[in-house]
Scaffold this motif. Structure first.
Motif, PDB file in Angstrom:
ATOM      1  N   ALA A 143       4.434  11.289   9.254  1.00 37.06           N
ATOM      2  CA  ALA A 143       4.148   9.892   9.596  1.00 37.06           C
ATOM      3  C   ALA A 143       4.434   8.973   8.415  1.00 37.06           C
ATOM      4  O   ALA A 143       4.944   7.853   8.590  1.00 37.06           O
ATOM      5  N   PHE A 144       4.122   9.435   7.205  1.00 39.12           N
ATOM      6  CA  PHE A 144       4.411   8.627   6.022  1.00 39.12           C
ATOM      7  C   PHE A 144       5.919   8.502   5.816  1.00 39.12           C
ATOM      8  O   PHE A 144       6.415   7.427   5.457  1.00 39.12           O
ATOM      9  N   LEU A 145       6.661   9.589   6.057  1.00 35.96           N
ATOM     10  CA  LEU A 145       8.121   9.531   5.955  1.00 35.96           C
ATOM     11  C   LEU A 145       8.704   8.550   6.970  1.00 35.96           C
ATOM     12  O   LEU A 145       9.622   7.788   6.653  1.00 35.96           O
ATOM     13  N   VAL A 146       8.185   8.560   8.179  1.00 39.46           N
ATOM     14  CA  VAL A 146       8.656   7.618   9.194  1.00 39.46           C
ATOM     15  C   VAL A 146       8.350   6.188   8.763  1.00 39.46           C
ATOM     16  O   VAL A 146       9.179   5.283   8.925  1.00 39.46           O
ATOM     17  N   ALA A 147       7.166   5.961   8.189  1.00 38.41           N
ATOM     18  CA  ALA A 147       6.830   4.624   7.701  1.00 38.41           C
ATOM     19  C   ALA A 147       7.835   4.160   6.648  1.00 38.41           C
ATOM     20  O   ALA A 147       8.307   3.020   6.683  1.00 38.41           O
ATOM     21  N   LEU A 148       8.164   5.042   5.714  1.00 38.16           N
ATOM     22  CA  LEU A 148       9.140   4.681   4.684  1.00 38.16           C
ATOM     23  C   LEU A 148      10.515   4.440   5.295  1.00 38.16           C
ATOM     24  O   LEU A 148      11.285   3.608   4.794  1.00 38.16           O
ATOM     25  N   VAL A 159       9.756   6.857  -8.531  1.00 38.02           N
ATOM     26  CA  VAL A 159       8.634   6.040  -9.006  1.00 38.02           C
ATOM     27  C   VAL A 159       9.099   4.623  -9.336  1.00 38.02           C
ATOM     28  O   VAL A 159       8.462   3.627  -8.947  1.00 38.02           O
ATOM     29  N   VAL A 160      10.217   4.498 -10.035  1.00 36.43           N
ATOM     30  CA  VAL A 160      10.728   3.174 -10.405  1.00 36.43           C
ATOM     31  C   VAL A 160      11.112   2.382  -9.157  1.00 36.43           C
ATOM     32  O   VAL A 160      10.781   1.195  -9.028  1.00 36.43           O
ATOM     33  N   ALA A 161      11.782   3.026  -8.221  1.00 35.84           N
ATOM     34  CA  ALA A 161      12.182   2.334  -6.997  1.00 35.84           C
ATOM     35  C   ALA A 161      10.975   1.896  -6.180  1.00 35.84           C
ATOM     36  O   ALA A 161      10.958   0.800  -5.612  1.00 35.84           O
ATOM     37  N   ALA A 162       9.948   2.740  -6.111  1.00 33.97           N
ATOM     38  CA  ALA A 162       8.739   2.387  -5.347  1.00 33.97           C
ATOM     39  C   ALA A 162       8.024   1.192  -5.964  1.00 33.97           C
ATOM     40  O   ALA A 162       7.575   0.288  -5.246  1.00 33.97           O
ATOM     41  N   LEU A 163       7.897   1.176  -7.280  1.00 29.43           N
ATOM     42  CA  LEU A 163       7.244   0.045  -7.942  1.00 29.43           C
ATOM     43  C   LEU A 163       8.040  -1.241  -7.744  1.00 29.43           C
ATOM     44  O   LEU A 163       7.463  -2.318  -7.549  1.00 29.43           O
ATOM     45  N   ALA A 164       9.361  -1.120  -7.788  1.00 30.49           N
ATOM     46  CA  ALA A 164      10.196  -2.307  -7.558  1.00 30.49           C
ATOM     47  C   ALA A 164      10.073  -2.767  -6.109  1.00 30.49           C
ATOM     48  O   ALA A 164       9.976  -3.969  -5.829  1.00 30.49           O
ATOM     49  N   ALA A 165      10.056  -1.833  -5.164  1.00 28.49           N
ATOM     50  CA  ALA A 165       9.952  -2.190  -3.748  1.00 28.49           C
ATOM     51  C   ALA A 165       8.609  -2.836  -3.428  1.00 28.49           C
ATOM     52  O   ALA A 165       8.517  -3.685  -2.536  1.00 28.49           O
ATOM     53  N   ALA A 166       7.574  -2.461  -4.148  1.00 32.01           N
ATOM     54  CA  ALA A 166       6.239  -3.028  -3.905  1.00 32.01           C
ATOM     55  C   ALA A 166       6.191  -4.530  -4.209  1.00 32.01           C
ATOM     56  O   ALA A 166       5.291  -5.224  -3.735  1.00 32.01           O
ATOM     57  N   THR A 167       7.143  -5.030  -4.976  1.00 31.47           N
ATOM     58  CA  THR A 167       7.180  -6.468  -5.272  1.00 31.47           C
ATOM     59  C   THR A 167       7.668  -7.285  -4.090  1.00 31.47           C
ATOM     60  O   THR A 167       7.524  -8.506  -4.074  1.00 31.47           O
ATOM     61  N   GLY A 168       8.270  -6.618  -3.103  1.00 34.71           N
ATOM     62  CA  GLY A 168       8.793  -7.328  -1.941  1.00 34.71           C
ATOM     63  C   GLY A 168      10.209  -7.816  -2.102  1.00 34.71           C
ATOM     64  O   GLY A 168      10.787  -8.386  -1.163  1.00 34.71           O
ATOM     65  N   ARG A 169      10.800  -7.614  -3.243  1.00 29.49           N
ATOM     66  CA  ARG A 169      12.173  -8.057  -3.471  1.00 29.49           C
ATOM     67  C   ARG A 169      13.153  -7.044  -2.877  1.00 29.49           C
ATOM     68  O   ARG A 169      12.906  -5.850  -2.892  1.00 29.49           O
ATOM     69  N   ALA A 170      14.289  -7.560  -2.398  1.00 28.48           N
ATOM     70  CA  ALA A 170      15.349  -6.725  -1.813  1.00 28.48           C
ATOM     71  C   ALA A 170      14.750  -5.631  -0.940  1.00 28.48           C
ATOM     72  O   ALA A 170      14.966  -4.444  -1.180  1.00 28.48           O
ATOM     73  N   ILE A 230       0.837  -1.205   0.000  1.00 27.00           N
ATOM     74  CA  ILE A 230       0.000   0.000   0.000  1.00 27.00           C
ATOM     75  C   ILE A 230       0.872   1.254   0.000  1.00 27.00           C
ATOM     76  O   ILE A 230       0.645   2.192  -0.773  1.00 27.00           O
ATOM     77  N   ALA A 231       1.873   1.280   0.877  1.00 26.37           N
ATOM     78  CA  ALA A 231       2.719   2.470   1.008  1.00 26.37           C
ATOM     79  C   ALA A 231       3.505   2.737  -0.267  1.00 26.37           C
ATOM     80  O   ALA A 231       3.565   3.881  -0.748  1.00 26.37           O
ATOM     81  N   TYR A 232       4.097   1.695  -0.842  1.00 30.96           N
ATOM     82  CA  TYR A 232       4.936   1.909  -2.017  1.00 30.96           C
ATOM     83  C   TYR A 232       4.107   2.209  -3.265  1.00 30.96           C
ATOM     84  O   TYR A 232       4.523   3.005  -4.108  1.00 30.96           O
ATOM     85  N   LEU A 233       2.928   1.614  -3.385  1.00 31.97           N
ATOM     86  CA  LEU A 233       2.095   1.909  -4.558  1.00 31.97           C
ATOM     87  C   LEU A 233       1.444   3.283  -4.465  1.00 31.97           C
ATOM     88  O   LEU A 233       1.008   3.839  -5.478  1.00 31.97           O
ATOM     89  N   VAL A 266      13.906   4.058  -1.633  1.00 32.42           N
ATOM     90  CA  VAL A 266      12.632   4.775  -1.698  1.00 32.42           C
ATOM     91  C   VAL A 266      12.572   5.866  -0.638  1.00 32.42           C
ATOM     92  O   VAL A 266      12.167   7.007  -0.915  1.00 32.42           O
ATOM     93  N   PHE A 267      12.978   5.539   0.580  1.00 31.57           N
ATOM     94  CA  PHE A 267      12.946   6.538   1.647  1.00 31.57           C
ATOM     95  C   PHE A 267      13.826   7.740   1.309  1.00 31.57           C
ATOM     96  O   PHE A 267      13.402   8.899   1.452  1.00 31.57           O
ATOM     97  N   LEU A 268      15.045   7.489   0.873  1.00 28.75           N
ATOM     98  CA  LEU A 268      15.966   8.590   0.577  1.00 28.75           C
ATOM     99  C   LEU A 268      15.455   9.447  -0.581  1.00 28.75           C
ATOM    100  O   LEU A 268      15.524  10.687  -0.534  1.00 28.75           O
ATOM    101  N   LEU A 269      14.937   8.799  -1.613  1.00 29.11           N
ATOM    102  CA  LEU A 269      14.430   9.553  -2.764  1.00 29.11           C
ATOM    103  C   LEU A 269      13.179  10.341  -2.404  1.00 29.11           C
ATOM    104  O   LEU A 269      13.008  11.491  -2.831  1.00 29.11           O
ATOM    105  N   TYR A 270      12.289   9.741  -1.605  1.00 30.13           N
ATOM    106  CA  TYR A 270      11.073  10.461  -1.218  1.00 30.13           C
ATOM    107  C   TYR A 270      11.417  11.628  -0.300  1.00 30.13           C
ATOM    108  O   TYR A 270      10.800  12.698  -0.381  1.00 30.13           O
ATOM    109  N   ALA A 271      12.403  11.431   0.577  1.00 34.37           N
ATOM    110  CA  ALA A 271      12.830  12.531   1.438  1.00 34.37           C
ATOM    111  C   ALA A 271      13.367  13.693   0.595  1.00 34.37           C
ATOM    112  O   ALA A 271      13.071  14.862   0.864  1.00 34.37           O
TER     113      ALA A 271
END
Length: 313
Positions: free
Chosen positions: A137-142, A95-106, A41-44, A114-119
């Motif tokens: 709160a969303f930044l802390v979640a990431l 965007v690319v990193a978030a979509l990749a992270a949503a797969t659960g890999r690495a 949910i968070a990454y998508l 994702v956290f560093l780029l979103y920050a």
């Protein structure tokens, strides 16, 4: 993956609820299936945020760098001033990193990226005179999601690292409300509650569902007092424990934000996503025992578990 089962509680040692903010409260094990669902949910949400809710950040690529007034963290880290190339690079890499992270890999590598780029995306967004309070709160979640490691939808194990991460998000959600009330009193004094803040909001952004409140003189000041009371009472959120209480709390908080949007078309979407971390998402996954037939096991990949089971401990 090797697992270690929790020690079962005996009838003479009931499961006494941990007091909020104690060490046992911070590390209450949380099912990894909950993390797996919330992580998706968070990454998508990030592409939605980048292209819809904060699409205006892209316009900073065309703004003169002289207008850039970096946030304190940007000055401390000596981050470069946003240029057209930097803004576009951060946007698409995020965007690319978030979509990749949503797969659960690495999860650790991609989650950290994702956290560093979103920050950095938020630094670019908030360094031109406007700082939103609905992002923390969303930044802390990431920030904490990468600390958990692998988590799968059908994973029935529990993790103390996951418990710590979700507790961190819960505390930040609470502080978002509590500090909002504190800021109202700090800058507006107690006259904030008797002033015309909501009246002005309805006049500027009101909808058919809210404009009628302008004709009821006492209503909006009363709502302001209620808002202050509820925000100052936000630490009670930390007492939530059972699944039913978690669901009720989330419905109440999201209902409040939906009501605000219906009245003045303001919605704090990143904060609402962080609120979703409170839900017992594992109840949506199929009930299947963990590997080895241990339905309530703690992952040995969990750094807190490794620390407690290390030789000599």
């Amino acid at each position: 993956m090797t697992t270690t089962a929790h020690t079962a509680a005996t009838p003479s040692a009931p499961d006494v609820p941990a007091l909020p903010l104690t060490s046992r409260w911070w590390t209450r094990p949380v099912p990894l299936a909950r993390i797996a669902v919330f992580r998706v949910i968070a990454y998508l949400f990030i592409p939605v945020d980048v292209f819809l809710t904060t699409a205006w950040v892209r316009a900073h690529a065309d703004v003169p760098t002289e207008w850039y007034q970096p946030l304190s963290i940007a000055r401390w880290l000596h981050l470069p001033a946003p240029t057209a190339t930097l803004v576009l690079l951060v946007q698409w890499a995020l965007v690319v990193a978030a979509l990749a992270a949503a797969t659960g890999r690495a999860p650790r590598l991609l989650g950290t990226a994702v956290f560093l780029l979103y920050a950095e995306w938020m630094v670019i967004a908030m360094s031109y005179g406007k700082v939103d309070h609905d992002r923390i709160a969303f930044l802390v979640a990431l920030a904490v999601l990468p600390t958990i490691g692998r988590a799968r939808f059908r994973d029935r194990r529990s993790s103390e690292a996951a418990g710590w991460a979700m507790a961190a998000v819960l505390v930040t959600v609470m502080l978002t409300y509590f500090l909002a009330a504190w800021a109202k009193i700090r800058f507006g004094g107690w006259d904030w509650a008797t002033g015309s803040t909501l009246t002005r909001a309805v006049l500027r952004r009101g909808t058919d569902l809210s404009t009628w409140t302008l004709d009821v003189a006492w209503l909006l000041p009363t709502v302001q007092w209620v808002m202050l009371a509820l925000e100052f009472a936000a630490p009670l959120i930390l007492l939530v424990r059972s699944d039913r209480a978690r669901i009720g709390l989330v419905l109440f908080l999201l209902g409040f934000h939906v009501m605000v949007y219906a009245g003045v078309t303001i919605i704090f979407l990143p904060h609402c996503i962080a609120i979703l971390s409170i839900l017992p998402w594992e109840r949506l996954t199929a009930a299947r025992p963990a590997p080895g037939g241990l339905p309530h096991a703690t992952s040995r990949d969990d750094p807190l578990t490794r620390a407690r089971t290390a030789p000599g401990r």
